[in-house]
Design a protein around this motif. Structure first.
Motif, PDB file in Angstrom:
ATOM      1  N   LYS A 197      20.699   4.062 -45.643  1.00 18.62           N
ATOM      2  CA  LYS A 197      20.326   2.676 -45.886  1.00 18.62           C
ATOM      3  C   LYS A 197      19.217   2.563 -46.913  1.00 18.62           C
ATOM      4  CE  LYS A 197      19.846  -0.233 -42.562  1.00 18.62           C
ATOM      5  NZ  LYS A 197      19.422  -0.888 -41.312  1.00 18.62           N
ATOM      6  N   CYS A 198      19.221   1.451 -47.619  1.00 20.50           N
ATOM      7  CA  CYS A 198      18.164   1.125 -48.571  1.00 20.50           C
ATOM      8  C   CYS A 198      17.824  -0.350 -48.402  1.00 20.50           C
ATOM      9  CB  CYS A 198      18.631   1.382 -50.001  1.00 20.50           C
ATOM     10  SG  CYS A 198      17.481   0.800 -51.270  1.00 20.50           S
ATOM     11  N   SER A 199      16.559  -0.676 -48.371  1.00 17.09           N
ATOM     12  CA  SER A 199      16.153  -2.063 -48.265  1.00 17.09           C
ATOM     13  C   SER A 199      15.540  -2.545 -49.567  1.00 17.09           C
ATOM     14  CB  SER A 199      15.197  -2.273 -47.090  1.00 17.09           C
ATOM     15  OG  SER A 199      14.280  -1.234 -46.987  1.00 17.09           O
ATOM     16  N   GLU A 200      15.206  -3.818 -49.605  1.00 20.49           N
ATOM     17  CA  GLU A 200      14.809  -4.436 -50.861  1.00 20.49           C
ATOM     18  C   GLU A 200      13.540  -3.838 -51.448  1.00 20.49           C
ATOM     19  OE1 GLU A 200      14.828  -9.008 -52.488  1.00 20.49           O
ATOM     20  OE2 GLU A 200      13.931  -8.606 -50.546  1.00 20.49           O
ATOM     21  N   ASP A 201      12.684  -3.257 -50.586  1.00 18.19           N
ATOM     22  CA  ASP A 201      11.445  -2.690 -51.098  1.00 18.19           C
ATOM     23  C   ASP A 201      11.660  -1.352 -51.809  1.00 18.19           C
ATOM     24  OD1 ASP A 201      11.977  -0.980 -49.026  1.00 18.19           O
ATOM     25  OD2 ASP A 201      10.234  -1.535 -47.824  1.00 18.19           O
ATOM     26  N   GLY A 202      12.887  -0.860 -51.827  1.00 12.31           N
ATOM     27  CA  GLY A 202      13.187   0.341 -52.595  1.00 12.31           C
ATOM     28  C   GLY A 202      13.171   1.621 -51.806  1.00 12.31           C
ATOM     29  N   TYR A 203      13.028   1.575 -50.489  1.00  9.06           N
ATOM     30  CA  TYR A 203      12.994   2.789 -49.682  1.00  9.06           C
ATOM     31  C   TYR A 203      14.364   3.085 -49.101  1.00  9.06           C
ATOM     32  CZ  TYR A 203       7.899   3.036 -49.768  1.00  9.06           C
ATOM     33  OH  TYR A 203       6.600   3.154 -50.169  1.00  9.06           O
ATOM     34  N   PHE A 204      14.835   4.304 -49.325  1.00  6.90           N
ATOM     35  CA  PHE A 204      16.045   4.772 -48.665  1.00  6.90           C
ATOM     36  C   PHE A 204      15.642   5.539 -47.418  1.00  6.90           C
ATOM     37  CE2 PHE A 204      19.945   4.272 -51.225  1.00  6.90           C
ATOM     38  CZ  PHE A 204      19.419   3.650 -52.335  1.00  6.90           C
ATOM     39  N   SER A 205      16.335   5.263 -46.323  1.00 11.31           N
ATOM     40  CA  SER A 205      16.075   6.016 -45.105  1.00 11.31           C
ATOM     41  C   SER A 205      16.779   7.361 -45.192  1.00 11.31           C
ATOM     42  CB  SER A 205      16.580   5.237 -43.886  1.00 11.31           C
ATOM     43  OG  SER A 205      17.994   5.125 -43.938  1.00 11.31           O
ATOM     44  N   ASP A 206      16.478   8.254 -44.263  1.00 13.22           N
ATOM     45  CA  ASP A 206      17.168   9.533 -44.215  1.00 13.22           C
ATOM     46  C   ASP A 206      18.653   9.289 -44.003  1.00 13.22           C
ATOM     47  OD1 ASP A 206      14.778  10.722 -44.464  1.00 13.22           O
ATOM     48  OD2 ASP A 206      14.645  11.493 -42.428  1.00 13.22           O
ATOM     49  N   GLY A 207      19.456   9.864 -44.859  1.00 11.46           N
ATOM     50  CA  GLY A 207      20.893   9.766 -44.672  1.00 11.46           C
ATOM     51  C   GLY A 207      21.387  10.921 -43.824  1.00 11.46           C
ATOM     52  N   GLY A 208      22.445  10.722 -43.102  1.00 13.93           N
ATOM     53  CA  GLY A 208      22.955  11.795 -42.273  1.00 13.93           C
ATOM     54  C   GLY A 208      24.302  11.481 -41.673  1.00 13.93           C
ATOM     55  N   LEU A 209      24.847  12.460 -40.957  1.00 13.24           N
ATOM     56  CA  LEU A 209      26.138  12.321 -40.317  1.00 13.24           C
ATOM     57  C   LEU A 209      25.992  11.721 -38.933  1.00 13.24           C
ATOM     58  CD1 LEU A 209      27.567  15.827 -41.220  1.00 13.24           C
ATOM     59  CD2 LEU A 209      28.389  13.651 -42.134  1.00 13.24           C
ATOM     60  N   GLN A 210      26.975  10.956 -38.546  1.00  9.18           N
ATOM     61  CA  GLN A 210      27.050  10.437 -37.184  1.00  9.18           C
ATOM     62  C   GLN A 210      28.512  10.320 -36.812  1.00  9.18           C
ATOM     63  OE1 GLN A 210      24.987   6.718 -38.400  1.00  9.18           O
ATOM     64  NE2 GLN A 210      26.694   5.699 -37.414  1.00  9.18           N
ATOM     65  N   ARG A 211      28.762  10.204 -35.529  1.00 10.62           N
ATOM     66  CA  ARG A 211      30.139  10.083 -35.076  1.00 10.62           C
ATOM     67  C   ARG A 211      30.821   8.889 -35.734  1.00 10.62           C
ATOM     68  NH1 ARG A 211      32.848  14.239 -32.492  1.00 10.62           N
ATOM     69  NH2 ARG A 211      31.445  15.303 -31.065  1.00 10.62           N
ATOM     70  N   PHE A 212      32.078   9.080 -36.117  1.00  3.87           N
ATOM     71  CA  PHE A 212      32.848   7.983 -36.683  1.00  3.87           C
ATOM     72  C   PHE A 212      32.927   6.853 -35.664  1.00  3.87           C
ATOM     73  CE2 PHE A 212      36.626   5.559 -37.554  1.00  3.87           C
ATOM     74  CZ  PHE A 212      36.710   5.511 -38.930  1.00  3.87           C
ATOM     75  N   GLY A 213      32.689   5.644 -36.112  1.00  9.30           N
ATOM     76  CA  GLY A 213      32.755   4.512 -35.194  1.00  9.30           C
ATOM     77  C   GLY A 213      32.622   3.193 -35.924  1.00  9.30           C
ATOM     78  N   LYS A 214      32.625   2.116 -35.168  1.00 11.81           N
ATOM     79  CA  LYS A 214      32.515   0.782 -35.739  1.00 11.81           C
ATOM     80  C   LYS A 214      31.103   0.546 -36.260  1.00 11.81           C
ATOM     81  CE  LYS A 214      36.041  -1.245 -32.722  1.00 11.81           C
ATOM     82  NZ  LYS A 214      36.314  -2.295 -31.699  1.00 11.81           N
ATOM     83  N   ILE A 215      30.988  -0.390 -37.184  1.00 12.72           N
ATOM     84  CA  ILE A 215      29.694  -0.774 -37.702  1.00 12.72           C
ATOM     85  C   ILE A 215      29.444  -2.239 -37.360  1.00 12.72           C
ATOM     86  CG2 ILE A 215      29.817   0.897 -39.591  1.00 12.72           C
ATOM     87  CD1 ILE A 215      30.463  -1.413 -41.481  1.00 12.72           C
TER      88      ILE A 215
ATOM     89  N   SER B 258      22.187 -17.467 -50.326  1.00 11.93           N
ATOM     90  CA  SER B 258      21.984 -17.959 -51.677  1.00 11.93           C
ATOM     91  C   SER B 258      22.603 -16.963 -52.651  1.00 11.93           C
ATOM     92  CB  SER B 258      20.487 -18.123 -51.981  1.00 11.93           C
ATOM     93  OG  SER B 258      19.808 -16.895 -51.802  1.00 11.93           O
ATOM     94  N   VAL B 259      22.799 -17.382 -53.891  1.00  6.44           N
ATOM     95  CA  VAL B 259      23.444 -16.510 -54.866  1.00  6.44           C
ATOM     96  C   VAL B 259      22.413 -15.547 -55.431  1.00  6.44           C
ATOM     97  CG1 VAL B 259      24.849 -16.409 -56.950  1.00  6.44           C
ATOM     98  CG2 VAL B 259      25.054 -18.359 -55.414  1.00  6.44           C
ATOM     99  N   LYS B 260      22.215 -14.455 -54.726  1.00 11.73           N
ATOM    100  CA  LYS B 260      21.262 -13.417 -55.128  1.00 11.73           C
ATOM    101  C   LYS B 260      21.674 -12.116 -54.456  1.00 11.73           C
ATOM    102  CE  LYS B 260      17.268 -13.281 -53.145  1.00 11.73           C
ATOM    103  NZ  LYS B 260      15.900 -13.594 -52.656  1.00 11.73           N
ATOM    104  N   PRO B 261      21.159 -10.966 -54.916  1.00 11.06           N
ATOM    105  CA  PRO B 261      21.505  -9.695 -54.287  1.00 11.06           C
ATOM    106  C   PRO B 261      21.046  -9.639 -52.835  1.00 11.06           C
ATOM    107  CG  PRO B 261      20.576  -9.333 -56.458  1.00 11.06           C
ATOM    108  CD  PRO B 261      20.358 -10.778 -56.143  1.00 11.06           C
ATOM    109  N   ALA B 262      21.720  -8.839 -52.063  1.00  6.69           N
ATOM    110  CA  ALA B 262      21.379  -8.668 -50.656  1.00  6.69           C
ATOM    111  C   ALA B 262      19.991  -8.042 -50.509  1.00  6.69           C
ATOM    112  CB  ALA B 262      22.419  -7.796 -49.965  1.00  6.69           C
ATOM    113  N   PRO B 263      19.287  -8.329 -49.411  1.00  7.83           N
ATOM    114  CA  PRO B 263      17.982  -7.712 -49.177  1.00  7.83           C
ATOM    115  C   PRO B 263      18.081  -6.305 -48.610  1.00  7.83           C
ATOM    116  CG  PRO B 263      18.488  -9.243 -47.410  1.00  7.83           C
ATOM    117  CD  PRO B 263      19.603  -9.362 -48.409  1.00  7.83           C
TER     118      PRO B 263
END
Length: 358
Positions: free
Chosen positions: A83-101, A196-201
């Motif tokens: 994940k990445c949020s508007e402030d520019g920080y990406f969280s640790d990426g990793g594997l997880q069990r396949f499932g719904k979001i 509103s018509v702008k990029p997602a946060p």
């Protein structure tokens, strides 16, 4: 990894499994006219050895590989999320069990289609190793598409490592040689809420995979096309050259439409052009008139899923023109065999296009 809980939608991501992670540091987002561009520095943890939780699901799935395909995608073991949020920080990426979001109903991807997708294949060789075909090209294209769609994106290095992790975690779902391939689907989406018509946060990078049987069980088969005059998928200045979620295509001369904003810069397309040139064909990238197509000796199209598909006929203004009796010409078959053999690890790769996973 838990996403914001909103009443009325699906279940949250399953609890992440601590296998191998891809860690990122702060990404600097430079505003462009209503767009983001990301420069991300990374610190990648080395891929762990096979002494990992992968061994818990190492047995082969009890399925008929001939019966899996795009209309009935299989549920595999793991998916990758970051994940990445508007402030520019990406969280640790990793594997997880396949499932719904879980998605907020106001998610930008649902309301404005802010998202980019990619497609890759993984083939299993006779020695049980796995071959990826030009994954760095997909990573580059995702970054270009993300910039066009006003989104930050993972670096090519992050993209590559995430793809490798996902494939290795799901290696038992890679069909045996000549039985199909593992279809890999990286998705970058604006999952943050905004009306509103702008990029997602907030943005999420996700990779899942599913098994696919052979596309051409009976060999290459021609398809029939109808030329549409009134409805257009892409127009100059639009997003036809981006894999955007909202978009869903013997004189020794091969002509193909130039990349001018309406044609996706496909990895398969690029590879076919390079192979054709190496075999002595003159490849022209320019506007191609429908009249030229109707008079051609052979016509074919390219794409990740089909590799190369010959055209059996084209219907235009009520007139149907057929190509050869079988629709499969010598050039089509020659180029298809050359590329598919490299993709499946059956031919020597002299171009450095493949990545082998042990």
């Amino acid at each position: 990894m838990n996403m914001v809980s909103t009443p009325g939608l699906a279940t949250a991501f399953p609890t992440p499994i601590a296998i191998t992670t891809l860690r990122t540091s702060k990404a600097t987002l430079h505003p462009r006219p209503s767009c983001f561009k990301s420069l991300i520095t990374t610190s990648l943890r080395a891929l762990q050895s096979h002494a990992s939780p992968f061994s818990q699901v190492s047995e082969l799935p009890d399925i008929s590989w001939d019966n899996v395909g795009f209309n009935n995608p299989m549920t595999t073991d793991y998916m990758f999320t970051m994940k990445c949020s508007e402030d520019g920080y990406f969280s640790d990426g990793g594997l997880q069990r396949f499932g719904k979001i879980e998605l907020n109903p106001a998610a930008c991807v649902l309301n404005y289609g802010q998202g980019v997708i990619e497609e890759l294949k993984a083939y299993k060789k006779l020695d049980n190793s796995i071959v990826l075909f030009r994954p760095e090209e997909n990573g580059l294209r995702m970054r270009m598409g993300a910039e066009r769609m006003c989104m930050p994106a993972p670096t090519v290095e992050q993209f590559m490592e995430a793809v490798k992790l996902t494939v290795l975690a799901n290696r038992r779902w890679v069909p045996p040689p000549n039985k199909g391939f593992l279809h890999i689907k990286p998705v970058l989406m604006g999952n943050g809420p905004v009306l509103s018509v702008k990029p997602a946060p907030e943005f999420t990078f996700l990779i899942f995979a599913t098994s696919m049987g052979n596309n051409f069980k009976e060999g290459l088969q021609p398809i029939n096309l109808v030329v549409e005059n009134k409805i257009h998928r892409a127009v100059p200045g639009g997003a036809g050259s981006v894999n955007a979620i909202g978009n869903y295509a013997p004189d020794k001369i091969i002509s193909t439409p130039a990349l001018e904003g309406t044609v996706l810069p496909g990895v398969t397309r690029k590879s076919i052009i390079e192979i054709a040139q190496s075999q002595g064909y003159q490849v022209e990238e320019r506007p191609v008139l429908i009249e030229e197509m109707l008079e051609a000796d052979e016509v074919f199209c390219t794409g990740n899923a089909v590799c190369l598909s010959p055209i059996g006929s084209i219907t235009y203004m009520g007139k149907r023109v057929s190509y050869q009796e079988t629709g499969l010409g010598g050039v089509s078959e020659q180029l298809y065999q050359a590329l598919s053999n490299i993709q499946m690890g059956l031919a020597e790769d002299n171009r450095g296009w493949t990545v082998t996973l042990k």
